[in-house]
Write a protein that holds these residues in place. Structure first.
Motif, short mmCIF file in Angstrom:
data_model
loop_
_atom_site.label_atom_id
_atom_site.label_comp_id
_atom_site.label_asym_id
_atom_site.label_seq_id
_atom_site.Cartn_x
_atom_site.Cartn_y
_atom_site.Cartn_z
N ALA A 39 0.82 -1.21 0.00
CA ALA A 39 0.00 0.00 0.00
C ALA A 39 0.86 1.26 0.00
O ALA A 39 2.06 1.22 0.28
N SER A 40 0.21 2.37 -0.30
CA SER A 40 0.90 3.67 -0.34
C SER A 40 -0.10 4.76 0.02
O SER A 40 -1.30 4.49 0.22
N GLU A 41 0.40 5.97 0.07
CA GLU A 41 -0.49 7.10 0.30
C GLU A 41 -1.57 7.15 -0.77
O GLU A 41 -2.72 7.52 -0.48
N ASN A 52 -9.43 13.65 3.45
CA ASN A 52 -9.35 12.94 4.73
C ASN A 52 -7.96 12.40 5.03
O ASN A 52 -7.79 11.63 5.98
N ILE A 53 -6.96 12.79 4.24
CA ILE A 53 -5.60 12.31 4.41
C ILE A 53 -4.69 13.49 4.75
O ILE A 53 -4.72 14.54 4.10
N ALA A 54 -3.86 13.32 5.78
CA ALA A 54 -2.91 14.37 6.18
C ALA A 54 -1.59 13.73 6.56
O ALA A 54 -1.55 12.62 7.10
N ASN A 55 -0.51 14.42 6.29
CA ASN A 55 0.83 13.95 6.64
C ASN A 55 1.34 14.75 7.83
O ASN A 55 1.22 15.99 7.85
N GLU A 56 1.88 14.06 8.82
CA GLU A 56 2.39 14.76 10.00
C GLU A 56 3.40 13.89 10.73
O GLU A 56 3.54 12.69 10.45
N ALA A 57 4.11 14.50 11.66
CA ALA A 57 5.06 13.77 12.50
C ALA A 57 4.27 13.08 13.60
O ALA A 57 3.53 13.72 14.35
N PHE A 64 10.13 11.09 20.80
CA PHE A 64 10.52 10.98 19.40
C PHE A 64 9.30 10.90 18.50
O PHE A 64 8.22 10.46 18.91
N THR A 65 9.48 11.33 17.24
CA THR A 65 8.42 11.26 16.24
C THR A 65 8.98 10.68 14.94
O THR A 65 10.20 10.66 14.73
N GLU A 66 8.08 10.21 14.09
CA GLU A 66 8.43 9.73 12.76
C GLU A 66 7.40 10.28 11.77
O GLU A 66 6.24 10.46 12.13
N PRO A 67 7.81 10.52 10.53
CA PRO A 67 6.85 10.99 9.54
C PRO A 67 5.82 9.91 9.24
O PRO A 67 6.15 8.73 9.12
N GLY A 68 4.57 10.29 9.15
CA GLY A 68 3.50 9.33 8.88
C GLY A 68 2.32 10.00 8.21
O GLY A 68 2.36 11.18 7.87
N THR A 69 1.28 9.23 8.02
CA THR A 69 0.07 9.71 7.39
C THR A 69 -1.10 9.43 8.31
O THR A 69 -1.17 8.37 8.93
N VAL A 70 -2.02 10.38 8.40
CA VAL A 70 -3.18 10.25 9.27
C VAL A 70 -4.45 10.29 8.44
O VAL A 70 -4.61 11.15 7.56
N ILE A 71 -5.34 9.35 8.72
CA ILE A 71 -6.65 9.33 8.09
C ILE A 71 -7.66 9.86 9.11
O ILE A 71 -7.63 9.48 10.27
N PHE A 72 -8.55 10.75 8.68
CA PHE A 72 -9.55 11.37 9.56
C PHE A 72 -8.86 12.03 10.75
O PHE A 72 -9.17 11.74 11.92
N LYS A 73 -7.96 12.93 10.47
CA LYS A 73 -7.10 13.57 11.48
C LYS A 73 -7.90 14.21 12.60
O LYS A 73 -7.50 14.13 13.77
N GLU A 81 -3.59 6.05 12.19
CA GLU A 81 -2.23 6.51 11.94
C GLU A 81 -1.47 5.44 11.15
O GLU A 81 -1.52 4.27 11.50
N VAL A 82 -0.78 5.86 10.11
CA VAL A 82 -0.03 4.94 9.26
C VAL A 82 1.44 5.35 9.24
O VAL A 82 1.77 6.49 8.91
N PHE A 83 2.32 4.41 9.59
CA PHE A 83 3.76 4.61 9.50
C PHE A 83 4.28 3.85 8.28
O PHE A 83 3.74 2.80 7.92
N TRP A 84 5.33 4.39 7.68
CA TRP A 84 5.84 3.83 6.42
C TRP A 84 7.29 3.37 6.56
O TRP A 84 8.08 3.99 7.26
N TYR A 85 7.64 2.30 5.84
CA TYR A 85 9.05 1.95 5.69
C TYR A 85 9.75 2.98 4.81
O TYR A 85 10.90 3.34 5.06
N ASP A 86 9.06 3.43 3.79
CA ASP A 86 9.59 4.48 2.92
C ASP A 86 8.81 5.75 3.22
O ASP A 86 7.80 6.06 2.58
#
Length: 210
Positions: A39-41, A52-57, A64-73, A81-86
């Motif tokens: 899957a991907s963004e 309904n998709i937002a990118n945030e730390a 600590f934080t990591e870059p990720g994607t939030v659905i229905f923020k 919350e979705v974290f990515w390998y890439d």
């Protein structure tokens, strides 16, 4: 069926799309569709809409934080919350997380009628697993996470991703009782002290191996 409907149908059981599912209170997460291993963004946007998709730390603990994607923020009951390998290209999910009070649930392997969600009691999760499992003690950063399913039904989900649950003691539990099952050490789910504080699920995570 459209590509969007097909993607959502893989995620939401028995309903045609996210709007009807949310209205009925039947949100079910799985290892397919928008949250499949590849899957991907873009799959999230196709399933839930760009608005309904937002990118945030995202918080990963200990400051600590990591870059990720939030659905229905902005909706705590639907937030995912979705974290990515890439993380740069936002593809290949490493984990998909829903925290209380999110009402998303997971289906139990081999039992389409059974689900687990935030607020589910530990005794119920143990019965669904069909075996006692181990979880961390409370009161620290790794508190309440299941460490081992001990070969139960929850050890493997349909589709290949893994399940992680985090429990927290009931708000009504007495501090003295909670202290007996606290600390950086494992406890059996059927231990008397653990049952005494009536833990409930506070977080559900689906994970993919790299």
């Amino acid at each position: 069926m459209s590509k969007i409907a097909s993607a959502v149908a893989a995620l939401l059981i028995g309903l045609a799309g996210p709007a009807s599912a949310l209205a009925a209170g039947s949100e079910l997460l799985g290892c397919h569709g928008p949250f499949a291993k590849d899957a991907s963004e873009a799959t999230l946007i196709a399933a839930f809409g760009a608005a309904n998709i937002a990118n945030e730390a995202l918080d990963v603990g200990e400051g600590f934080t990591e870059p990720g994607t939030v659905i229905f923020k902005n909706d705590d009951k639907r937030r995912i919350e979705v974290f990515w390998y890439d993380g740069e290209k936002r593809r290949r999910p490493s984990s998909i997380i829903v925290r209380a009070p999110s009402r998303w649930r997971i289906a139990v392997p081999g039992d389409s009628a059974a689900t687990l969600g935030n607020g589910t009691e530990l005794a119920t999760a143990e019965a669904v697993n069909r075996k006692p499992f181990t979880l961390n003690g409370f009161g620290w950063d790794g508190a309440g996470y299941v460490g081992e399913w001990n070969g139960g039904r929850l050890a493997k989900l349909a589709g290949g991703c893994s399940l992680s649950l985090r429990f927290g003691p009931s708000p009504q539990a007495k501090p003295a009782a909670v202290s007996k099952v606290s600390g950086d050490k494992p406890f059996a789910s059927n231990a008397a002290g653990m049952r005494a504080v009536k833990p409930r699920i506070e977080q559900i995570s689906l994970g993919w191996p790299q």
